[in-house]
Design a protein around this motif. Structure first.
Motif, mmCIF file in Angstrom:
data_model
loop_
_atom_site.group_PDB
_atom_site.id
_atom_site.type_symbol
_atom_site.label_atom_id
_atom_site.label_comp_id
_atom_site.label_asym_id
_atom_site.label_seq_id
_atom_site.Cartn_x
_atom_site.Cartn_y
_atom_site.Cartn_z
ATOM 1 N N THR A 63 0.876 -1.141 0.085
ATOM 2 C CA THR A 63 0.102 0.055 -0.001
ATOM 3 C C THR A 63 0.940 1.230 0.018
ATOM 4 O O THR A 63 1.900 1.157 0.369
ATOM 5 C CB THR A 63 -1.022 0.044 1.230
ATOM 6 O OG1 THR A 63 -0.047 0.218 2.420
ATOM 7 C CG2 THR A 63 -1.957 -1.237 1.377
ATOM 8 N N ASP A 107 -0.736 6.713 1.722
ATOM 9 C CA ASP A 107 -2.047 6.843 2.290
ATOM 10 C C ASP A 107 -2.791 5.951 2.581
ATOM 11 O O ASP A 107 -3.977 5.970 2.931
ATOM 12 C CB ASP A 107 -2.722 7.761 1.176
ATOM 13 C CG ASP A 107 -2.559 7.239 -0.056
ATOM 14 O OD1 ASP A 107 -2.136 5.791 -0.084
ATOM 15 O OD2 ASP A 107 -2.792 7.650 -1.116
ATOM 16 N N GLY A 108 -2.270 4.597 2.606
ATOM 17 C CA GLY A 108 -2.961 3.484 2.784
ATOM 18 C C GLY A 108 -3.776 2.744 1.636
ATOM 19 O O GLY A 108 -4.553 1.751 1.978
ATOM 20 N N LYS A 109 -3.697 3.487 0.600
ATOM 21 C CA LYS A 109 -4.327 2.907 -0.748
ATOM 22 C C LYS A 109 -3.635 1.815 -1.369
ATOM 23 O O LYS A 109 -2.293 1.911 -1.302
ATOM 24 C CB LYS A 109 -4.623 3.859 -1.882
ATOM 25 C CG LYS A 109 -5.687 4.844 -1.035
ATOM 26 C CD LYS A 109 -6.160 5.999 -2.253
ATOM 27 C CE LYS A 109 -7.134 6.988 -1.244
ATOM 28 N NZ LYS A 109 -7.320 8.206 -2.339
ATOM 29 N N VAL A 127 -11.564 -2.445 0.705
ATOM 30 C CA VAL A 127 -11.028 -1.130 1.077
ATOM 31 C C VAL A 127 -12.136 -0.486 1.730
ATOM 32 O O VAL A 127 -13.331 -0.928 1.943
ATOM 33 C CB VAL A 127 -10.761 -0.310 -0.132
ATOM 34 C CG1 VAL A 127 -9.600 -0.858 -0.936
ATOM 35 C CG2 VAL A 127 -12.215 -0.319 -1.218
ATOM 36 N N ASP A 128 -11.870 0.594 2.355
ATOM 37 C CA ASP A 128 -12.912 1.474 3.093
ATOM 38 C C ASP A 128 -13.426 2.323 2.279
ATOM 39 O O ASP A 128 -13.154 2.567 1.104
ATOM 40 C CB ASP A 128 -12.376 1.810 4.418
ATOM 41 C CG ASP A 128 -11.283 2.758 4.364
ATOM 42 O OD1 ASP A 128 -11.162 3.392 2.944
ATOM 43 O OD2 ASP A 128 -10.655 3.368 5.214
ATOM 44 N N GLU A 168 -12.946 5.292 1.692
ATOM 45 C CA GLU A 168 -11.985 6.313 1.065
ATOM 46 C C GLU A 168 -10.887 5.593 0.381
ATOM 47 O O GLU A 168 -10.217 6.219 -0.328
ATOM 48 C CB GLU A 168 -11.249 7.159 2.292
ATOM 49 C CG GLU A 168 -11.885 8.392 2.850
ATOM 50 C CD GLU A 168 -13.034 7.995 3.892
ATOM 51 O OE1 GLU A 168 -12.634 7.541 4.975
ATOM 52 O OE2 GLU A 168 -14.208 8.542 3.764
ATOM 53 N N ARG A 183 -9.102 3.266 1.234
ATOM 54 C CA ARG A 183 -7.827 2.420 1.871
ATOM 55 C C ARG A 183 -7.905 1.160 2.195
ATOM 56 O O ARG A 183 -9.158 0.678 2.474
ATOM 57 C CB ARG A 183 -7.448 3.221 3.412
ATOM 58 C CG ARG A 183 -7.116 4.790 3.259
ATOM 59 C CD ARG A 183 -6.753 5.377 4.387
ATOM 60 N NE ARG A 183 -8.201 5.416 5.223
ATOM 61 C CZ ARG A 183 -8.625 6.473 5.493
ATOM 62 N NH1 ARG A 183 -8.373 7.553 5.032
ATOM 63 N NH2 ARG A 183 -9.685 6.490 6.230
ATOM 64 N N THR A 194 -8.461 -2.153 3.734
ATOM 65 C CA THR A 194 -8.704 -2.628 5.111
ATOM 66 C C THR A 194 -8.177 -4.232 5.237
ATOM 67 O O THR A 194 -8.248 -4.640 6.299
ATOM 68 C CB THR A 194 -10.210 -2.348 5.233
ATOM 69 O OG1 THR A 194 -10.856 -3.259 4.351
ATOM 70 C CG2 THR A 194 -10.413 -1.201 5.422
#
Lengths: 439, 226
Positions: free
Chosen positions: A340, A343-345, A397-398, A400, A402, A404
């Motif tokens: 990732t 930014d967690g993406k 993903v959540d 946004e 990102r 999860t």
């Protein structure tokens, strides 16, 4: 042929649950999860006092339509159409679905039988009064080409005697509701695209705020992308307005997507099955319905299970700047790692050995396909993600975007098995009357 | 050139007067024909079987020479404008009835079904939906009927002084003044062209909802781009 039993189920399941969060979820296009819908019913019916929020608005009582030449378009059809829900009539051409719809507003008069509207014989009131209390949307919109958009929408209010100003301001209000730009108000129908025209058709049907909306294959003449947009818009509007909608289509996917209840009609105007869409997919009444549903009904049924309950793994996720130690820890037992960004993406998949600590070469990562949103999407989306992903793992993903968690095809398959055990009957083996988890 | 507009006194009108008379004798029959054709056409739309016999009758009436009409009518209406206008009215039906019937029938099924479903009664539906949408077809019929009527008025000279500009042809012969014949032909043609253009203008005014030319294409593109 009375099917009040099925309707009873509908009331318990689909209709009364319409106000629960689960039902909302469904009408936001994600599907009911077993847990959520059960919660919904117990809230509605489990505490002993069955809250009859909605009843039956339109009762079609052994209605037959026979033409002078002897053709039978509709054959002893009985249907109870629930209040404030979408009931879809679906079937091949010649199954009498449009005739049935037109008998509700008496554009076609039944040869035998009675149609009850809100407990009253539909023949009791003057035909034009009846029709003005029911919005009507037709294929190709059927707009008045000689009137501006705003005047098209204002038609029924004007017929009901509203002043021109009031009818027009109401029309402008509806244009906004169906997603039409206000600048189109003074245009003529030929200046609009097919999708926009159909929106005008829906706005026109809603103009006088009728309790009932009759829709005759309204979206079948537009291209698939526009059609999907219109369907989503209809669900959104229905969520806001709660009309009793009778919707005719020949497209089973549309029926399953939109319907709270789906009536499958067979050629000759006989009812083959009347059930909520999830039931239809799990338990087709006979070979005709099964055939009509198509070969992938098992996969499609997964749309009715939420992906919220999946056991997501977070261990095989590493950040793009992960240290060698973090990579080594994550790699234990996982054939692939999801990388990732800061930014967690999600960026992509990689074999642990190919990762260089501190700075990963993002150009060499494997594509992660299309992620699913754990709280919103269905098991079908999750499975689809896993199948499309080169690693065979789906990325959750959540809202946004990102990451999860990740999950393997095998784990999704287990979840599907679990869901089917909770909701038996996918194989079509359940006997009548057995409780079903999902409706 | 002076002699061109020097109208012999036996016609009892100057050139402008003849033009006015000609227009009246040509346009009143078209108006009368339209008023007759509207209910006839509505009947033909409602009762499909009626249309072929009605078409047959209008065609046969059109085939009757105006002279034959005059012979019959002169006993009742004398040597008047009315004697000229009655056959002209009958002649317009051959164009107007099919124009209205086809126009009304060309209204899309969806539009009709939508109107019915919204609670339009048959009369309201005819007046507020079918006729307006049939307007272009009706105006197209009116254009043919009007131009033909303008040229046919001339036969009025057969019953004396009722041919308006047509009488100039007769005078050209008896006074040996060919310029009067030119005057008759050119003025009649000019009238036909002018009235036809006027009808096109009326159609444009009545049907702002019709796609026309490049302007429409541009707006459609704008609409799709949204």
């Amino acid at each position: 042929m009375r099917i009040s039993g099925l309707t009873g189920q509908a009331q318990r399941a689909g209709i009364e649950a319409r106000h629960t969060p689960a039902a909302r979820l469904k009408h936001n296009r994600s599907r009911l999860s077993p847990q959520q819908s059960e919660l919904g019913w117990s809230r509605a019916g489990g505490n002993g006092q069955t809250r009859r929020v909605f009843g039956v608005l339109i009762r079609i009582d052994s209605v037959t339509k026979r033409y002078p030449d002897g053709t039978v378009a509709v054959d002893r059809l009985s249907l109870e159409i629930p209040d404030r829900a979408i009931t879809v009539l679906v079937g091949p051409s010649g199954c009498g679905k449009t005739t049935t719809l037109r008998m509700i507003n008496r554009m076609v008069e039944p040869s035998e039988g009675t149609i009850w509207i809100d407990g009253q014989d539909s023949r009791r009131q003057p035909v034009n009064t009846l029709r003005r209390s029911m919005g009507y949307v037709i294929q190709n919109a059927g707009l008045f080409q000689h009137r501006t958009i705003v005047d098209n929408i204002a038609t029924v209010p004007r017929l009901l005697g509203w002043s021109k100003d009031r009818a027009r301001s109401r029309a402008r209000e509806l244009m906004e509701r169906v997603g039409l730009d206000a600048s189109l108000a003074r245009r003529y129908p030929y200046q609009l695209s097919g999708g926009q025209q159909q929106r005008v058709g829906v706005a026109r049907a809603l103009a006088a705020d009728p309790p009932v909306l009759l829709m005759d294959e309204p979206f079948s003449a537009v291209d698939p992308v526009v059609r999907k947009g219109l369907q989503d818009e209809l669900l959104r509007i229905q969520d806001e307005l709660g009309k009793t909608i009778v919707f005719v289509t020949h497209d089973i996917d549309e029926a399953v997507k939109l319907g709270t209840m789906v009536a499958v009609l067979r050629t000759g105007g006989r009812l083959a099955q009347y059930a909520p869409p999830a039931d239809l997919l799990s338990n087709p009444a006979d070979a005709f319905v099964e055939d009509f549903l198509g070969a992938d009904r098992g996969i499609r049924r997964l749309s009715f299970f939420s992906a919220a309950g999946l056991d997501l793994l977070t261990a095989p996720i590493v950040a793009v700047d992960a240290t060698a130690e973090q990579i080594a820890r994550a790699a234990q037992g996982a054939p692939y790692l999801l990388v990732t960004g800061i930014d967690g993406k999600p960026l992509g998949w990689s074999e642990p050995g190919a990762l260089t600590a501190g700075s990963v070469d993002t150009g060499r990562l494997l594509s992660y396909g299309r992620p699913f949103v754990a709280g919103e999407d269905s098991l079908r989306s999750a499975l689809d993600c896993a199948v499309l992903s080169p690693a065979g793992w789906a990325v959750a993903v959540d809202g946004e975007g990102r990451a999860t968690g990740v999950i393997s095809q095998t784990a999704i398959a287990e979840a599907i098995r679990g869901a089917h055990e909770a909701a038996p009957g996918v194989g079509g083996t359940t006997g009548a009357g057995e409780p079903k988890a999902l409706r | 050139m002076n002699r061109f507009f020097d109208i012999p006194s036996d016609l009892q009108h100057d050139w402008i007067g003849l033009v006015g008379l000609h227009l009246r004798e040509a346009l009143l029959p078209v108006l009368g024909g339209l008023l007759l054709a509207l209910p006839i056409a509505q009947l033909c739309v409602r009762l499909r079987w009626l249309y072929p016999p009605v078409l047959w009758v209008t065609t046969v009436l059109y085939a009757i020479p105006s002279l034959a009409f005059f012979v019959v009518l002169i006993d009742y209406t004398g040597q008047t404008e009315l004697t000229v206008m009655i056959p002209l009215t009958v002649y317009t039906l051959v164009v107007l009835v099919p124009a209205i019937v086809d126009g009304v029938r060309s209204v899309p099924q969806e539009t009709l079904a939508a109107a019915t479903a919204m609670g339009f009664g048959p009369v309201r539906r005819y007046v507020q939906v079918q006729l307006p949408i049939a307007t272009p077809a009706i105006v197209a019929g009116l254009r043919v009927a009007t131009v033909s009527s303008i040229s046919l008025v001339s036969v009025g000279m057969l019953i004396g002084n009722q041919g308006a500009l047509g009488n100039l042809l007769h005078d050209a012969q008896i006074y040996n003044r060919p310029e009067l014949a030119w005057n008759s032909v050119l003025t009649t043609a000019a009238l036909a062209v002018l009235v036809d253009a006027l009808l096109v203008g009326v159609r444009v005014l009545l049907t702002p909802w019709m796609p026309s030319g490049s302007g429409a294409t541009r707006t459609r593109k704008e609409a799709t781009a949204r």
